[in-house]
Enzyme design. Structure first.
Site, PDB file in Angstrom:
ATOM      1  N   GLU A 267       0.655 -13.306  32.348  1.00  0.00           N
ATOM      2  CA  GLU A 267       0.556 -14.594  31.657  1.00  0.00           C
ATOM      3  C   GLU A 267       0.887 -15.730  32.618  1.00  0.00           C
ATOM      4  OE1 GLU A 267      -0.454 -16.230  29.319  1.00  0.00           O
ATOM      5  OE2 GLU A 267      -0.010 -15.450  27.331  1.00  0.00           O
ATOM      6  N   ASP A 268       0.268 -16.875  32.384  1.00  0.00           N
ATOM      7  CA  ASP A 268       0.634 -18.064  33.166  1.00  0.00           C
ATOM      8  C   ASP A 268       1.983 -18.599  32.707  1.00  0.00           C
ATOM      9  OD1 ASP A 268      -0.430 -18.735  30.690  1.00  0.00           O
ATOM     10  OD2 ASP A 268      -1.577 -20.453  31.410  1.00  0.00           O
TER      11      ASP A 268
ATOM     12  N   ASP B 191       5.762 -19.547  26.239  1.00  0.00           N
ATOM     13  CA  ASP B 191       6.373 -20.712  25.605  1.00  0.00           C
ATOM     14  C   ASP B 191       7.091 -20.219  24.337  1.00  0.00           C
ATOM     15  OD1 ASP B 191       6.767 -23.522  25.231  1.00  0.00           O
ATOM     16  OD2 ASP B 191       4.980 -23.674  24.027  1.00  0.00           O
TER      17      ASP B 191
ATOM     18  N   PHE C 289       6.101 -30.198  29.266  1.00  0.00           N
ATOM     19  CA  PHE C 289       4.703 -29.835  29.464  1.00  0.00           C
ATOM     20  C   PHE C 289       4.360 -29.803  30.953  1.00  0.00           C
ATOM     21  CE2 PHE C 289       0.111 -30.552  29.607  1.00  0.00           C
ATOM     22  CZ  PHE C 289      -0.294 -29.525  28.775  1.00  0.00           C
TER      23      PHE C 289
ATOM     24  N   ASP D 133      -3.507 -25.985  32.227  1.00  0.00           N
ATOM     25  CA  ASP D 133      -4.335 -27.168  32.033  1.00  0.00           C
ATOM     26  C   ASP D 133      -3.746 -28.172  31.065  1.00  0.00           C
ATOM     27  OD1 ASP D 133      -4.839 -25.353  29.736  1.00  0.00           O
ATOM     28  OD2 ASP D 133      -6.242 -26.935  29.160  1.00  0.00           O
TER      29      ASP D 133
ATOM     30  N   ARG E  29      -6.208 -27.302  36.314  1.00  0.00           N
ATOM     31  CA  ARG E  29      -6.001 -25.880  36.657  1.00  0.00           C
ATOM     32  C   ARG E  29      -6.105 -25.620  38.157  1.00  0.00           C
ATOM     33  NH1 ARG E  29      -6.225 -23.021  31.756  1.00  0.00           N
ATOM     34  NH2 ARG E  29      -7.716 -23.754  30.218  1.00  0.00           N
TER      35      ARG E  29
HETATM   36  P1  IMP Z   1       2.998 -19.495  23.325  1.00  0.00           P
HETATM   37  O1  IMP Z   1       2.082 -18.664  22.488  1.00  0.00           O
HETATM   38  O2  IMP Z   1       3.669 -20.586  22.520  1.00  0.00           O
HETATM   39  O3  IMP Z   1       3.999 -18.698  24.117  1.00  0.00           O
HETATM   40  O4  IMP Z   1       2.121 -20.330  24.324  1.00  0.00           O
HETATM   41  C1  IMP Z   1       1.356 -19.726  25.225  1.00  0.00           C
HETATM   42  C2  IMP Z   1       0.180 -20.568  25.654  1.00  0.00           C
HETATM   43  O5  IMP Z   1       0.339 -21.968  25.387  1.00  0.00           O
HETATM   44  C3  IMP Z   1       0.070 -20.446  27.137  1.00  0.00           C
HETATM   45  O6  IMP Z   1      -0.671 -19.300  27.487  1.00  0.00           O
HETATM   46  C4  IMP Z   1      -0.585 -21.742  27.515  1.00  0.00           C
HETATM   47  O7  IMP Z   1      -1.972 -21.630  27.424  1.00  0.00           O
HETATM   48  C5  IMP Z   1      -0.087 -22.738  26.496  1.00  0.00           C
HETATM   49  N1  IMP Z   1       1.043 -23.529  27.025  1.00  0.00           N
HETATM   50  C6  IMP Z   1       2.346 -23.443  26.664  1.00  0.00           C
HETATM   51  N2  IMP Z   1       3.093 -24.320  27.338  1.00  0.00           N
HETATM   52  C7  IMP Z   1       2.242 -24.991  28.158  1.00  0.00           C
HETATM   53  C8  IMP Z   1       2.436 -26.048  29.131  1.00  0.00           C
HETATM   54  O8  IMP Z   1       3.537 -26.564  29.382  1.00  0.00           O
HETATM   55  N3  IMP Z   1       1.316 -26.458  29.782  1.00  0.00           N
HETATM   56  C9  IMP Z   1       0.083 -25.941  29.550  1.00  0.00           C
HETATM   57  N4  IMP Z   1      -0.133 -24.959  28.654  1.00  0.00           N
HETATM   58  C10 IMP Z   1       0.936 -24.484  27.961  1.00  0.00           C
HETATM   59 MG    MG Z   2      -2.685 -19.400  28.548  1.00  0.00          MG
END
Ligand code: IMP
Ligand code: MG
Length: 178
Positions: free
Chosen positions: A102-103, A106, A155, A162, A168
């Site tokens: 994963e990138d 969150d 963020f 992105d 990106r």
């Molecule tokens: P989660 O499901 O809330 O853990 O979020 C995961 C996805 O939200 C990541 O794979 C990203 O695509 C997007 N995301 C969460 N935080 C950021 C951020 O700070 N910048 C850009 N994309 C984010």
């Molecule tokens: Mg993502």
């Protein structure tokens, strides 16, 4: 480039590209040690993880495969909100050791969905490797096994991440300026 503008917002460099590449080397070394002698499938989550997946995978010296899936939103017929589904499975992963790439993690919603899908597909083991982790935003119990950098709940963009589709290609990670 210490500051950059993407669309209507200003961002400041937070993690330089050289630090990212050094850290990915350390993560790969840890994975190579932990999985020594094993056959592993890496599963990159598109789009965000494409750079991280490529750079990490180059440093893996295991018997390894890599595949990618993508999270697609579709409008549920009954619910008003958007429902997410993982698409693009083309690898037989039953009985495999899988490492999800994963990138960023969150809230952990995405991760939970992925791990659920992997269990349905009867993998032997699942571990998570993420470049970035926001511990203050994380709401789930699933352990995040390999973390590149723990970052504040702000963020960020760059290195695959992105803002509205842009940013990106930045080699460093940038954080939103107030
Ligand atoms: P989660 O499901 O809330 O853990 O979020 C995961 C996805 O939200 C990541 O794979 C990203 O695509 C997007 N995301 C969460 N935080 C950021 C951020 O700070 N910048 C850009 N994309 C984010
Ligand atoms: Mg993502």
């Amino acid at each position: 480039m210490r500051e950059t503008v993407i669309l209507d917002k200003k961002f400041r460099e937070m993690i330089p590209g050289e630090d990212i590449s050094k850290r990915i080397g350390e993560m790969a070394a840890e994975i190579n040690r932990d999985y020594k002698g094993k056959d592993v499938v890496f599963l990159g989550i598109l789009n965000g993880a494409f750079l991280f997946a490529a750079d990490l995978f180059k440093k893996i010296d295991l018997k390894a495969r890599i595949s990618f899936v993508k999270l697609a939103s579709y409008q549920g017929t009954r619910s008003s909100g958007s429902v997410k589904e993982l698409i693009g499975w083309n690898e037989d992963i039953k009985g495999m050791e899988v490492i999800v790439l994963e990138d960023i993690v969150d809230t952990g919603h995405t991760l939970e969905l992925i791990v659920g899908e992997l269990k349905i597909r009867k993998v032997t083991g699942v571990k998570i490797a993420t470049l970035l982790f926001k511990p203050d935003a994380y709401k789930k119990k699933i352990p995040v096994d390999y973390v590149g950098f723990r970052i504040p709940n702000d963020f960020v963009v760059g290195y695959g991440l992105d803002y509205d589709g842009y940013g990106r290609n930045l080699p460093s990670v940038y954080t939103l300026m107030e």
